[in-house]
Design an enzyme around this catalytic site. Sequence first.
Site, PDB file in Angstrom:
ATOM      1  N   LYS A 266       0.828  -1.160  -0.066  1.00 18.88           N
ATOM      2  CA  LYS A 266       0.142   0.015  -0.033  1.00 18.88           C
ATOM      3  C   LYS A 266       0.864   1.219   0.131  1.00 18.88           C
ATOM      4  O   LYS A 266       1.778   1.482   0.812  1.00 18.88           O
ATOM      5  CB  LYS A 266      -0.926   0.076   1.141  1.00 18.88           C
ATOM      6  CG  LYS A 266      -1.700   1.264   1.360  1.00 18.88           C
ATOM      7  CD  LYS A 266      -2.491   1.178   2.482  1.00 18.88           C
ATOM      8  CE  LYS A 266      -3.395   2.517   2.901  1.00 18.88           C
ATOM      9  NZ  LYS A 266      -4.252   2.639   4.101  1.00 18.88           N
ATOM     10  N   ASP A 271      -2.428  10.265   3.973  1.00 18.52           N
ATOM     11  CA  ASP A 271      -3.918   9.798   4.218  1.00 18.52           C
ATOM     12  C   ASP A 271      -4.709  10.642   5.141  1.00 18.52           C
ATOM     13  O   ASP A 271      -4.693  10.419   6.340  1.00 18.52           O
ATOM     14  CB  ASP A 271      -3.916   8.437   4.488  1.00 18.52           C
ATOM     15  CG  ASP A 271      -5.437   7.789   4.683  1.00 18.52           C
ATOM     16  OD1 ASP A 271      -6.251   8.551   4.372  1.00 18.52           O
ATOM     17  OD2 ASP A 271      -5.780   6.653   5.447  1.00 18.52           O
ATOM     18  N   LYS A 278     -10.206  12.680   8.550  1.00 16.92           N
ATOM     19  CA  LYS A 278      -9.644  12.112   9.806  1.00 16.92           C
ATOM     20  C   LYS A 278      -9.518  13.327  10.688  1.00 16.92           C
ATOM     21  O   LYS A 278      -9.496  14.596  10.518  1.00 16.92           O
ATOM     22  CB  LYS A 278      -8.321  11.706   9.521  1.00 16.92           C
ATOM     23  CG  LYS A 278      -7.913  10.424   8.984  1.00 16.92           C
ATOM     24  CD  LYS A 278      -6.525   9.890   9.012  1.00 16.92           C
ATOM     25  CE  LYS A 278      -6.608   8.381   8.314  1.00 16.92           C
ATOM     26  NZ  LYS A 278      -7.269   7.257   8.921  1.00 16.92           N
ATOM     27  N   ASP A 289       1.443   5.952   5.797  1.00 14.37           N
ATOM     28  CA  ASP A 289       0.350   5.185   5.053  1.00 14.37           C
ATOM     29  C   ASP A 289       0.994   4.585   3.907  1.00 14.37           C
ATOM     30  O   ASP A 289       0.192   3.812   3.261  1.00 14.37           O
ATOM     31  CB  ASP A 289      -0.832   5.857   4.971  1.00 14.37           C
ATOM     32  CG  ASP A 289      -2.042   4.962   5.105  1.00 14.37           C
ATOM     33  OD1 ASP A 289      -1.929   3.834   5.489  1.00 14.37           O
ATOM     34  OD2 ASP A 289      -3.124   5.482   4.558  1.00 14.37           O
ATOM     35  N   ASP A 348     -12.132   7.207   3.843  1.00 14.77           N
ATOM     36  CA  ASP A 348     -11.087   6.787   4.578  1.00 14.77           C
ATOM     37  C   ASP A 348     -10.605   5.358   4.433  1.00 14.77           C
ATOM     38  O   ASP A 348      -9.461   5.066   4.922  1.00 14.77           O
ATOM     39  CB  ASP A 348     -11.207   7.380   6.090  1.00 14.77           C
ATOM     40  CG  ASP A 348      -9.822   7.381   7.093  1.00 14.77           C
ATOM     41  OD1 ASP A 348      -9.012   7.410   6.088  1.00 14.77           O
ATOM     42  OD2 ASP A 348     -10.030   7.604   8.123  1.00 14.77           O
ATOM     43  N   GLU A 350      -9.566   3.821   2.266  1.00 10.73           N
ATOM     44  CA  GLU A 350      -8.886   4.084   0.728  1.00 10.73           C
ATOM     45  C   GLU A 350      -7.684   2.828   0.460  1.00 10.73           C
ATOM     46  O   GLU A 350      -7.546   2.519  -0.868  1.00 10.73           O
ATOM     47  CB  GLU A 350      -8.172   5.341   0.674  1.00 10.73           C
ATOM     48  CG  GLU A 350      -6.960   5.522   1.164  1.00 10.73           C
ATOM     49  CD  GLU A 350      -6.793   5.385   2.546  1.00 10.73           C
ATOM     50  OE1 GLU A 350      -7.692   5.257   3.109  1.00 10.73           O
ATOM     51  OE2 GLU A 350      -5.466   4.803   2.806  1.00 10.73           O
ATOM     52  N   ARG A 352      -7.971  -0.229   0.799  1.00 10.36           N
ATOM     53  CA  ARG A 352      -8.434  -1.422   0.067  1.00 10.36           C
ATOM     54  C   ARG A 352      -8.947  -1.201  -1.328  1.00 10.36           C
ATOM     55  O   ARG A 352      -8.888  -2.265  -2.200  1.00 10.36           O
ATOM     56  CB  ARG A 352      -9.551  -1.962   0.998  1.00 10.36           C
ATOM     57  CG  ARG A 352     -10.864  -0.967   1.012  1.00 10.36           C
ATOM     58  CD  ARG A 352     -11.847  -1.539   2.181  1.00 10.36           C
ATOM     59  NE  ARG A 352     -11.236  -0.992   3.480  1.00 10.36           N
ATOM     60  CZ  ARG A 352     -11.858  -1.153   4.758  1.00 10.36           C
ATOM     61  NH1 ARG A 352     -12.852  -1.926   4.801  1.00 10.36           N
ATOM     62  NH2 ARG A 352     -11.078  -0.862   5.844  1.00 10.36           N
TER      63      ARG A 352
HETATM   64  N1  BES Z   1      -4.484   4.306   6.951  1.00  8.00           N
HETATM   65  C1  BES Z   1      -5.746   3.921   7.620  1.00  8.00           C
HETATM   66  C2  BES Z   1      -5.313   2.889   8.674  1.00  8.00           C
HETATM   67  C3  BES Z   1      -4.459   3.215   9.948  1.00  8.00           C
HETATM   68  C4  BES Z   1      -4.755   4.064  11.064  1.00  8.00           C
HETATM   69  C5  BES Z   1      -2.989   2.910   9.833  1.00  8.00           C
HETATM   70  C6  BES Z   1      -3.932   4.279  12.238  1.00  8.00           C
HETATM   71  C7  BES Z   1      -2.197   3.210  10.804  1.00  8.00           C
HETATM   72  C8  BES Z   1      -2.703   4.017  11.927  1.00  8.00           C
HETATM   73  C9  BES Z   1      -6.747   3.787   6.792  1.00  8.00           C
HETATM   74  O1  BES Z   1      -6.508   4.037   5.513  1.00  8.00           O
HETATM   75  C10 BES Z   1      -7.909   3.938   7.595  1.00  8.00           C
HETATM   76  O2  BES Z   1      -8.223   5.264   7.871  1.00  8.00           O
HETATM   77  N2  BES Z   1      -8.805   2.995   7.896  1.00  8.00           N
HETATM   78  C11 BES Z   1      -9.990   3.056   8.497  1.00  8.00           C
HETATM   79  C12 BES Z   1     -11.138   2.183   7.750  1.00  8.00           C
HETATM   80  C13 BES Z   1     -12.415   2.658   8.353  1.00  8.00           C
HETATM   81  C14 BES Z   1     -12.988   4.147   7.852  1.00  8.00           C
HETATM   82  C15 BES Z   1     -13.269   1.422   7.822  1.00  8.00           C
HETATM   83  C16 BES Z   1      -9.726   3.068   9.942  1.00  8.00           C
HETATM   84  O3  BES Z   1      -9.273   2.215  10.249  1.00  8.00           O
HETATM   85  O4  BES Z   1     -10.466   3.884  10.755  1.00  8.00           O
HETATM   86 ZN    ZN Z   2      -4.826   4.748   4.787  1.00  6.67          ZN
HETATM   87 MN    MN Z   3      -7.590   5.918   5.445  1.00  6.59          MN
END
Ligand code: BES
Ligand code: ZN
Ligand code: MN
Length: 498
Positions: A266, A271, A278, A289, A348, A350, A352
């Site tokens: 990835k 992000d 966020k 990220d 968010d 993104e 996947r």
């Molecule tokens: N990059 C983030 C996940 C992340 C969070 C990595 C904290 C490292 C530290 C990812 O893109 C994300 O935002 N995931 C969301 C998914 C949700 C919206 C279904 C999450 O984990 O809140």
């Molecule tokens: Zn992310």
């Molecule tokens: Mn994200």
Amino acid sequence: MTKISIKVGNRLKQKSACLVLPAYEGRLKTAFAEIDQLLQGRLQKAFRSREFSGKAGETLLVHSAEGGNERFLLVGLGAKKRATSVSLRNLGSQIAAYLNERHIGRCLIDVNPLSLSKGGEIEALGALCEGLLLADYRFDTYLKQEEDPPSSLQAVALLIGSSRDKAAAEAVVSEAEAICRGICRARDLVNLPGNHKSPLFLAETAEQIARDQGLHCTLLPRAELEKQGFGALLGVAQGSVREPYLIVLEYHGGTQEERPIALVGKGVVFDAGGISLKPADKMDEMKMDMAGAAAVLGTMQAVAELKLPVNLVAVVPAVENLPSGTAYRPGDILTSLSGKTIEVLNTDAEGRLILADALTWVGRYNPRVVIDLATMTGACIVALGHHASAVLGNHDGLARELIKAGERCGERLWQLPLWEEYSAQIKGDFGDIKNSGGRSAGTITAAAFLKHFAEDYTWAHLDIAGTAWADKNTPGSPRGGTGVGVRLLIEYLRGQCA
Ligand code: BES
Ligand code: ZN
Ligand code: MN
């Protein structure tokens, strides 16, 4: 990086600035009897008064008036039966930190007593070298030169007993050097700030690695991605003025007919969450990220340096996820490269989306195994904290092999189930699949999403959200990118070559 060499000889007859003696707990008296004669019984005294007992992290420095070694440094390793590659890596970092603080630039380490288990001597040596080499890792590109820069260990010699082992030991040192260069490459990429790290920058880094190591690099720019139909990746990318790229690196170390192992990372250079923005707190850390991409690039570099006899293809979807007037929105429906439609519930989620198209693309290479690495879900940190990455996939045998490689090298993985039942959470209403399955089992539903795009091959997904970034300094890994994944993948790939 500290220069490491191998020396053959008797530890009683050396003339070093500092002879370092690793010591397991217990039986200290017999282990150091001969040396203590040179030191007029000063070690015995320290053992008896329990100034030093060999517990992990303990140190004892003794100066000598004799003509041989100027100093003797005992370093505790804890109980022998509990020693792992991680304890030895920590030992290496600890030795380096201790000597640096005291401005001692060179030392000789007696590695004879290290043997982890029968036959484990060589692994032990590799782990120790990694600790020494990573001890002075710093990301100081943007710091003004300090007046008194932190000193670092210049030269370490590892003392072995027999010249028969010299060639093998030297090979281990140069392997550790290649692995650590890969880890440092990954850390540097993760630590680089978002303003200096566009998707194009990742692409150019891949090209640079390809030039240096003789790999084949292909970049798919936006026009090509549009032509091919990377609808999910392009949906994420459309909120940023920075151009997206699909980066492909190929390494041919195996035979012509051998199917490649594919690594997918990835590469979200920053992000912000997109329209599903966020919170501000810790958003700065989202420059990490692209740690999956960094691990894959660092691994490709190291594999090429090590000349592993295996065929590899690395695919990195590189984008930036920002909110803007052109950004994709919740409710949008994207048509992925596979043809499946995706209903965006949360911009968010993104990672996947870009991985879906990358996983479809990598199918062209007829891979025997596909492993993706991604800082995928905050839920993974809730589940496992910062001590293990999650592994999920469509093949338990592959997951098990990765877990075992992780145990050997100290980058732990923990498997989460990917039962069919979880897929119900991401079944779409207006499109085939939803990109978010809600709050419960977030790490699993993310993998369940990816599974739809990895149907044609053996696949594992590593969620490194909790392990790719260190919140505070630890021995050998300062705050920031850890380079997680490089060591693990090398260990796994070595197992595939043997
Ligand atoms: N990059 C983030 C996940 C992340 C969070 C990595 C904290 C490292 C530290 C990812 O893109 C994300 O935002 N995931 C969301 C998914 C949700 C919206 C279904 C999450 O984990 O809140
Ligand atoms: Zn992310
Ligand atoms: Mn994200």
